[in-house]
Design a protein around this motif. Structure first.
Motif, PDB file in Angstrom:
ATOM      1  N   LYS A   1       4.512   5.601  -5.429  1.00  0.00           N
ATOM      2  CA  LYS A   1       4.767   5.474  -6.699  1.00  0.00           C
ATOM      3  C   LYS A   1       3.629   6.367  -7.427  1.00  0.00           C
ATOM      4  O   LYS A   1       2.441   5.646  -7.849  1.00  0.00           O
ATOM      5  CB  LYS A   1       4.700   4.115  -7.095  1.00  0.00           C
ATOM      6  CG  LYS A   1       5.148   3.797  -8.529  1.00  0.00           C
ATOM      7  CD  LYS A   1       5.273   2.452  -8.879  1.00  0.00           C
ATOM      8  CE  LYS A   1       5.861   2.178 -10.143  1.00  0.00           C
ATOM      9  NZ  LYS A   1       6.003   0.849 -10.508  1.00  0.00           N
ATOM     10  N   ASN A   2       3.983   7.579  -7.645  1.00  0.00           N
ATOM     11  CA  ASN A   2       3.104   8.349  -8.415  1.00  0.00           C
ATOM     12  C   ASN A   2       1.583   8.336  -7.860  1.00  0.00           C
ATOM     13  O   ASN A   2       0.567   8.471  -8.597  1.00  0.00           O
ATOM     14  CB  ASN A   2       2.794   8.012 -10.004  1.00  0.00           C
ATOM     15  CG  ASN A   2       4.307   7.832 -10.645  1.00  0.00           C
ATOM     16  OD1 ASN A   2       5.118   8.439 -10.414  1.00  0.00           O
ATOM     17  ND2 ASN A   2       4.391   6.592 -11.497  1.00  0.00           N
ATOM     18  N   ASN A   3       1.515   8.425  -6.662  1.00  0.00           N
ATOM     19  CA  ASN A   3       0.245   8.633  -5.963  1.00  0.00           C
ATOM     20  C   ASN A   3      -0.777   7.808  -6.431  1.00  0.00           C
ATOM     21  O   ASN A   3      -1.938   8.095  -6.929  1.00  0.00           O
ATOM     22  CB  ASN A   3      -0.368  10.182  -5.941  1.00  0.00           C
ATOM     23  CG  ASN A   3       0.727  11.041  -5.323  1.00  0.00           C
ATOM     24  OD1 ASN A   3       1.405  10.716  -4.228  1.00  0.00           O
ATOM     25  ND2 ASN A   3       0.868  12.117  -5.758  1.00  0.00           N
ATOM     26  N   TYR A   4      -0.423   6.352  -6.740  1.00  0.00           N
ATOM     27  CA  TYR A   4      -1.217   5.419  -7.336  1.00  0.00           C
ATOM     28  C   TYR A   4      -2.678   5.077  -6.499  1.00  0.00           C
ATOM     29  O   TYR A   4      -3.407   4.809  -7.085  1.00  0.00           O
ATOM     30  CB  TYR A   4      -0.449   4.145  -7.379  1.00  0.00           C
ATOM     31  CG  TYR A   4      -1.184   2.989  -8.325  1.00  0.00           C
ATOM     32  CD1 TYR A   4      -1.274   3.086  -9.563  1.00  0.00           C
ATOM     33  CD2 TYR A   4      -1.856   1.902  -7.823  1.00  0.00           C
ATOM     34  CE1 TYR A   4      -1.992   2.231 -10.299  1.00  0.00           C
ATOM     35  CE2 TYR A   4      -2.418   1.017  -8.510  1.00  0.00           C
ATOM     36  CZ  TYR A   4      -2.518   1.271  -9.686  1.00  0.00           C
ATOM     37  OH  TYR A   4      -3.063   0.213 -10.597  1.00  0.00           O
ATOM     38  N   ILE A   5      -2.560   5.349  -5.137  1.00  0.00           N
ATOM     39  CA  ILE A   5      -3.863   5.100  -4.335  1.00  0.00           C
ATOM     40  C   ILE A   5      -3.909   6.509  -3.673  1.00  0.00           C
ATOM     41  O   ILE A   5      -3.018   7.134  -3.543  1.00  0.00           O
ATOM     42  CB  ILE A   5      -3.902   4.131  -3.384  1.00  0.00           C
ATOM     43  CG1 ILE A   5      -2.471   4.256  -2.379  1.00  0.00           C
ATOM     44  CG2 ILE A   5      -3.627   2.963  -4.196  1.00  0.00           C
ATOM     45  CD1 ILE A   5      -2.803   3.211  -1.267  1.00  0.00           C
TER      46      ILE A   5
ATOM     47  N   ILE B   1       8.027  -4.990  -4.378  1.00  0.00           N
ATOM     48  CA  ILE B   1       6.970  -5.103  -5.500  1.00  0.00           C
ATOM     49  C   ILE B   1       6.502  -4.284  -6.100  1.00  0.00           C
ATOM     50  O   ILE B   1       6.371  -4.079  -7.414  1.00  0.00           O
ATOM     51  CB  ILE B   1       6.018  -6.324  -4.856  1.00  0.00           C
ATOM     52  CG1 ILE B   1       6.180  -7.646  -4.539  1.00  0.00           C
ATOM     53  CG2 ILE B   1       4.553  -6.153  -5.826  1.00  0.00           C
ATOM     54  CD1 ILE B   1       5.448  -8.391  -3.652  1.00  0.00           C
ATOM     55  N   CYS B   2       6.190  -3.011  -5.446  1.00  0.00           N
ATOM     56  CA  CYS B   2       5.683  -1.924  -6.184  1.00  0.00           C
ATOM     57  C   CYS B   2       6.675  -1.066  -6.852  1.00  0.00           C
ATOM     58  O   CYS B   2       6.176  -0.587  -7.888  1.00  0.00           O
ATOM     59  CB  CYS B   2       5.270  -0.837  -5.035  1.00  0.00           C
ATOM     60  SG  CYS B   2       3.765  -1.657  -4.129  1.00  0.00           S
TER      61      CYS B   2
ATOM     62  N   LEU C   1       0.874  -1.277   0.106  1.00  0.00           N
ATOM     63  CA  LEU C   1       0.059  -0.072  -0.024  1.00  0.00           C
ATOM     64  C   LEU C   1       0.823   1.264   0.031  1.00  0.00           C
ATOM     65  O   LEU C   1       0.530   2.166  -0.726  1.00  0.00           O
ATOM     66  CB  LEU C   1      -1.033   0.030   1.238  1.00  0.00           C
ATOM     67  CG  LEU C   1      -2.010  -1.116   1.239  1.00  0.00           C
ATOM     68  CD1 LEU C   1      -2.850  -1.023   2.485  1.00  0.00           C
ATOM     69  CD2 LEU C   1      -3.044  -0.657   0.111  1.00  0.00           C
ATOM     70  N   ILE C   2       1.735   1.301   0.901  1.00  0.00           N
ATOM     71  CA  ILE C   2       2.621   2.385   0.814  1.00  0.00           C
ATOM     72  C   ILE C   2       3.648   2.748  -0.442  1.00  0.00           C
ATOM     73  O   ILE C   2       3.664   3.657  -0.839  1.00  0.00           O
ATOM     74  CB  ILE C   2       3.434   2.487   2.350  1.00  0.00           C
ATOM     75  CG1 ILE C   2       2.864   2.393   3.625  1.00  0.00           C
ATOM     76  CG2 ILE C   2       4.642   3.590   2.346  1.00  0.00           C
ATOM     77  CD1 ILE C   2       1.652   3.666   3.745  1.00  0.00           C
ATOM     78  N   GLY C   3       4.059   1.487  -0.947  1.00  0.00           N
ATOM     79  CA  GLY C   3       4.665   1.420  -2.090  1.00  0.00           C
ATOM     80  C   GLY C   3       3.894   2.167  -3.205  1.00  0.00           C
ATOM     81  O   GLY C   3       4.330   2.895  -4.017  1.00  0.00           O
TER      82      GLY C   3
ATOM     83  N   GLU D   1      -5.205   9.404  -0.709  1.00  0.00           N
ATOM     84  CA  GLU D   1      -5.292   9.530   0.708  1.00  0.00           C
ATOM     85  C   GLU D   1      -6.213   8.833   1.420  1.00  0.00           C
ATOM     86  O   GLU D   1      -6.094   8.079   2.355  1.00  0.00           O
ATOM     87  CB  GLU D   1      -5.098  11.045   1.242  1.00  0.00           C
ATOM     88  CG  GLU D   1      -5.026  11.321   2.485  1.00  0.00           C
ATOM     89  CD  GLU D   1      -5.060  12.716   2.935  1.00  0.00           C
ATOM     90  OE1 GLU D   1      -5.403  13.141   4.096  1.00  0.00           O
ATOM     91  OE2 GLU D   1      -4.927  13.593   2.054  1.00  0.00           O
ATOM     92  N   ASN D   2      -7.358   8.910   0.915  1.00  0.00           N
ATOM     93  CA  ASN D   2      -8.478   8.174   1.511  1.00  0.00           C
ATOM     94  C   ASN D   2      -8.406   6.748   1.614  1.00  0.00           C
ATOM     95  O   ASN D   2      -8.916   5.794   2.130  1.00  0.00           O
ATOM     96  CB  ASN D   2      -9.935   8.774   0.681  1.00  0.00           C
ATOM     97  CG  ASN D   2     -10.417   9.943   1.057  1.00  0.00           C
ATOM     98  OD1 ASN D   2     -10.104  10.629   2.332  1.00  0.00           O
ATOM     99  ND2 ASN D   2     -11.380  10.701   0.374  1.00  0.00           N
ATOM    100  N   GLN D   3      -7.946   6.215   0.199  1.00  0.00           N
ATOM    101  CA  GLN D   3      -7.794   4.952   0.333  1.00  0.00           C
ATOM    102  C   GLN D   3      -6.588   4.327   1.267  1.00  0.00           C
ATOM    103  O   GLN D   3      -6.786   3.235   1.765  1.00  0.00           O
ATOM    104  CB  GLN D   3      -7.365   4.332  -1.237  1.00  0.00           C
ATOM    105  CG  GLN D   3      -8.459   4.291  -2.267  1.00  0.00           C
ATOM    106  CD  GLN D   3      -7.853   4.546  -3.622  1.00  0.00           C
ATOM    107  OE1 GLN D   3      -6.768   4.791  -4.003  1.00  0.00           O
ATOM    108  NE2 GLN D   3      -8.773   3.646  -4.487  1.00  0.00           N
ATOM    109  N   THR D   4      -5.500   5.247   1.418  1.00  0.00           N
ATOM    110  CA  THR D   4      -4.564   4.965   2.319  1.00  0.00           C
ATOM    111  C   THR D   4      -5.218   4.562   3.785  1.00  0.00           C
ATOM    112  O   THR D   4      -4.835   3.977   4.444  1.00  0.00           O
ATOM    113  CB  THR D   4      -3.527   5.927   2.280  1.00  0.00           C
ATOM    114  OG1 THR D   4      -2.888   5.970   0.603  1.00  0.00           O
ATOM    115  CG2 THR D   4      -2.419   5.559   3.472  1.00  0.00           C
ATOM    116  N   LEU D   5      -6.045   5.701   3.909  1.00  0.00           N
ATOM    117  CA  LEU D   5      -6.626   5.710   5.432  1.00  0.00           C
ATOM    118  C   LEU D   5      -7.532   4.579   5.584  1.00  0.00           C
ATOM    119  O   LEU D   5      -7.479   4.002   6.608  1.00  0.00           O
ATOM    120  CB  LEU D   5      -7.563   7.164   5.630  1.00  0.00           C
ATOM    121  CG  LEU D   5      -6.896   8.548   5.903  1.00  0.00           C
ATOM    122  CD1 LEU D   5      -7.863   9.607   5.646  1.00  0.00           C
ATOM    123  CD2 LEU D   5      -6.095   8.265   7.257  1.00  0.00           C
TER     124      LEU D   5
END
Length: 123
Positions: free
Chosen positions: A56-60, A119-120, A50-52, A62-66
């Motif tokens: 990486k180019n803001n792939y996910i 992996i990311c 997830l953090i990767g 901030e809400n998805q990270t939360l």
């Protein structure tokens, strides 16, 4: 308010899944908490991914990270249970078994995070 709801929902789902896995796998070995161990390692790998993806180019977002990292991984993994089980193993089992559980949990957890980040990076 939306951010708190995302953390709440992710944490609830993570906690339920952790309980289910630990309840079913911890019974297999009396001197090693397999369910908690696997949950923590899987959680480390998942948060590494997830953090990767986030880095990486803001792939996910901030809400998805939360929802996923803070909520789900926060509810899914459990340091307090790990510490309690380590204490039980120290009191009831051999020092070797307790040391293996504690050492493997920390070392493999760190490796799992590194693997997730790698992996990311390769994607």
């Amino acid at each position: 308010m939306k951010q708190f709801l995302l953390v709440f929902l992710g944490g609830g789902f993570g906690s339920i899944l952790r309980y289910y896995i630990s309840k079913n796998l911890n019974a297999y070995y009396s001197n090693f908490y397999l369910g908690t161990f696997l949950v923590n390692i899987i959680g480390c790998l998942f948060i590494g991914i997830l953090i990767g993806l986030s880095l990486k180019n803001n792939y996910i977002s901030e809400n998805q990270t939360l929802l996923l990292a803070t909520g789900f991984c926060g509810g899914f993994t459990t340091f307090s249970t790990y510490a309690l089980e380590s204490n039980i193993l120290l009191k009831e089992s051999s020092l070797l078994q307790a040391s293996l559980y504690m050492g493997f949990s920390v070392a493999i957890g760190i490796l799992a995070i590194s693997l997730g980040l790698w992996i990311c990076k390769m994607l």
